[in-house]
Write an enzyme that holds these catalytic residues in place. Structure first.
Site, PDB file in Angstrom:
ATOM      1  N   HIS A   1       7.620   3.223  -3.039  1.00  0.00           N
ATOM      2  CA  HIS A   1       6.439   3.922  -2.538  1.00  0.00           C
ATOM      3  C   HIS A   1       6.847   5.349  -2.176  1.00  0.00           C
ATOM      4  O   HIS A   1       7.635   5.561  -1.249  1.00  0.00           O
ATOM      5  CB  HIS A   1       5.882   3.230  -1.296  1.00  0.00           C
ATOM      6  CG  HIS A   1       5.321   1.870  -1.577  1.00  0.00           C
ATOM      7  ND1 HIS A   1       4.957   1.002  -0.575  1.00  0.00           N
ATOM      8  CD2 HIS A   1       5.045   1.221  -2.734  1.00  0.00           C
ATOM      9  CE1 HIS A   1       4.491  -0.119  -1.110  1.00  0.00           C
ATOM     10  NE2 HIS A   1       4.543  -0.011  -2.418  1.00  0.00           N
TER      11      HIS A   1
ATOM     12  N   SER B   1       9.915   0.168  -0.130  1.00  0.00           N
ATOM     13  CA  SER B   1       9.086   1.204   0.493  1.00  0.00           C
ATOM     14  C   SER B   1       9.908   1.893   1.585  1.00  0.00           C
ATOM     15  O   SER B   1      10.933   2.493   1.285  1.00  0.00           O
ATOM     16  CB  SER B   1       7.796   0.586   1.044  1.00  0.00           C
ATOM     17  OG  SER B   1       6.975   1.560   1.622  1.00  0.00           O
TER      18      SER B   1
ATOM     19  N   ASP C   1       3.368  -5.460  -0.062  1.00  0.00           N
ATOM     20  CA  ASP C   1       3.370  -5.189  -1.496  1.00  0.00           C
ATOM     21  C   ASP C   1       4.578  -5.871  -2.139  1.00  0.00           C
ATOM     22  O   ASP C   1       5.692  -5.800  -1.619  1.00  0.00           O
ATOM     23  CB  ASP C   1       3.419  -3.678  -1.749  1.00  0.00           C
ATOM     24  CG  ASP C   1       3.257  -3.332  -3.217  1.00  0.00           C
ATOM     25  OD1 ASP C   1       2.668  -4.145  -3.955  1.00  0.00           O
ATOM     26  OD2 ASP C   1       3.712  -2.240  -3.618  1.00  0.00           O
TER      27      ASP C   1
END
Length: 376
Positions: A222, A195, A318
């Site tokens: 992301h 991310s 995540d």
């Protein structure tokens, strides 16, 4: 002591809006504003803020040029604000090239379901990247990236610059670098999730991977929907392997990397050696689209212990549950170490859960991969 923030934007409305959000958090304080890139460079030198928020399109000097100048003179963690257009995506990636650590869309409604969530996200991003001020260093031209570009066909490929700056200092070099040894496991898939800080990290790793890499690579970053196509194209221009934005039905092939499209979920389907990608909307059940947990979980079901997986820099957790599924199936899981992360969130979640077998500095992950798959 509050984190000192310099807000840079040519719009008085946006400067005021961002300043109000920042100042509503007791951890943060706007110490000044700038109306263009030239003024931003001057104030960065004189005020020495902990974080800078930067618009891209401004008169006198644009945000990308300003970031380059700031990184030369007084490296400072910088958060870019970008429009969610194709051109905005390319410009944002150029800003990350120049040394910016992260970006957010200028339309806050594009990053959250409600205003409070958007406000919280902006405040968290600023607080997180502020921690990297002491690790900032000046951009250094990467000879590896340069040679990689030259090795590919010409035309527009040479127009895309490499991500020439790693925004955080690498771990101090040991007198003798650690020599890696392969575990002897056999793999059929590599999976990488990341991310915040991921675009720089992914390019650092993928540009070092040779064209004869023995199996497919799936990537989950992301990123907004309008950004992933531009990012995949940029990586493809720079890498020896092929990199593409994943499409529904793509057959996974060795030496090819597939980037999950923004705003959607990517899943692996089929069986080892004959697998395809499924691209789904996925509804609103997950916090992230694409979601590392979703992709890794599907890879675990199809490939079991034949997955070499990595969790790189990123905010949140995540990837932890997806890694838990991979671990249960016997897969290998590595994480990026804290010092080389822009945000040690996702790797920390995996490390704390006891799922990672190795914690590696960014600048040695590609080397470790090549040793593990027998290419070095």
């Amino acid at each position: 002591m509050a984190i000192k923030v310099l807000v840079v934007d040519d719009s008085s409305f946006f400067r005021r809006r961002v300043s109000e959000i920042i100042n509503s958090d007791p951890r943060l304080e706007v110490i000044d504003v700038a109306v263009n890139g030239k003024e931003a460079v001057e104030k960065a030198k004189s005020l020495k803020p902990d974080v800078i928020t930067m618009d891209i399109e401004m008169p006198v000097m644009d945000g990308i040029s300003a970031v380059r100048e700031i990184m030369k003179a007084c490296p400072t963690p910088t958060l870019m604000f970008s429009s969610l257009t194709h051109d905005g995506a390319k410009a944002t990636l150029d800003a990350l090239d120049a040394g910016a650590l992260d970006f957010l869309p200028k339309k806050f409604e594009d990053i959250a379901r409600n205003r409070d969530e958007a406000v919280s996200l902006l405040q968290k991003r600023i607080a997180e990247i502020a921690r990297k001020k002491s690790f900032m260093r000046r951009p250094v031209l990467s000879s590896q990236s340069t040679s990689t570009v030259e090795s590919r066909t010409a035309t527009t490929r040479t127009a895309t610059s490499a991500l020439t700056a790693s925004p955080v200092k690498a771990a101090p070099a040991a007198p003798i670098a650690q020599r890696f040894k392969a575990t002897g496991k056999k793999y059929q898939l590599t999976a990488i999730g990341t991310s915040t800080g991921g675009p720089v990290a992914l390019q650092k790793i993928l540009t070092a991977i040779p064209a004869n890499y023995p199996h497919p690579i799936i990537l989950v970053q992301h990123m907004p929907a309008t950004f992933t196509a531009a990012f995949a194209a940029r990586l493809n221009n720079l890498c020896k392997i092929q990199v593409k934005e994943a499409e529904d039905g793509d057959v996974l092939k060795p030496g090819c990397a597939y980037l999950a499209p923004g705003g959607l979920q990517m899943m692996v389907d089929g069986r080892p050696g004959a697998s395809r990608l499924k691209i789904l909307d996925g509804g609103e059940r997950m916090n992230y689209k694409p979601c590392v947990d979703v992709t890794f979980g599907s890879a675990a079901k199809v490939y079991g212990d034949k997955v070499l997986s990595m969790i790189l820099t990123g905010m949140g957790a995540d990837g932890r549950e997806g890694c838990r599924m991979l671990k249960a199936g016997g897969a290998t899981i590595w994480s990026q170490d804290e010092q080389s992360c822009v945000v040690y969130g996702m790797p920390q979640a995996v490390d704390k859960a006891g799922l990672s077998s190795e914690s590696l500095p960014l600048d040695r992950i590609a080397e470790r991969m090549l040793v593990e798959v027998g290419l070095k």
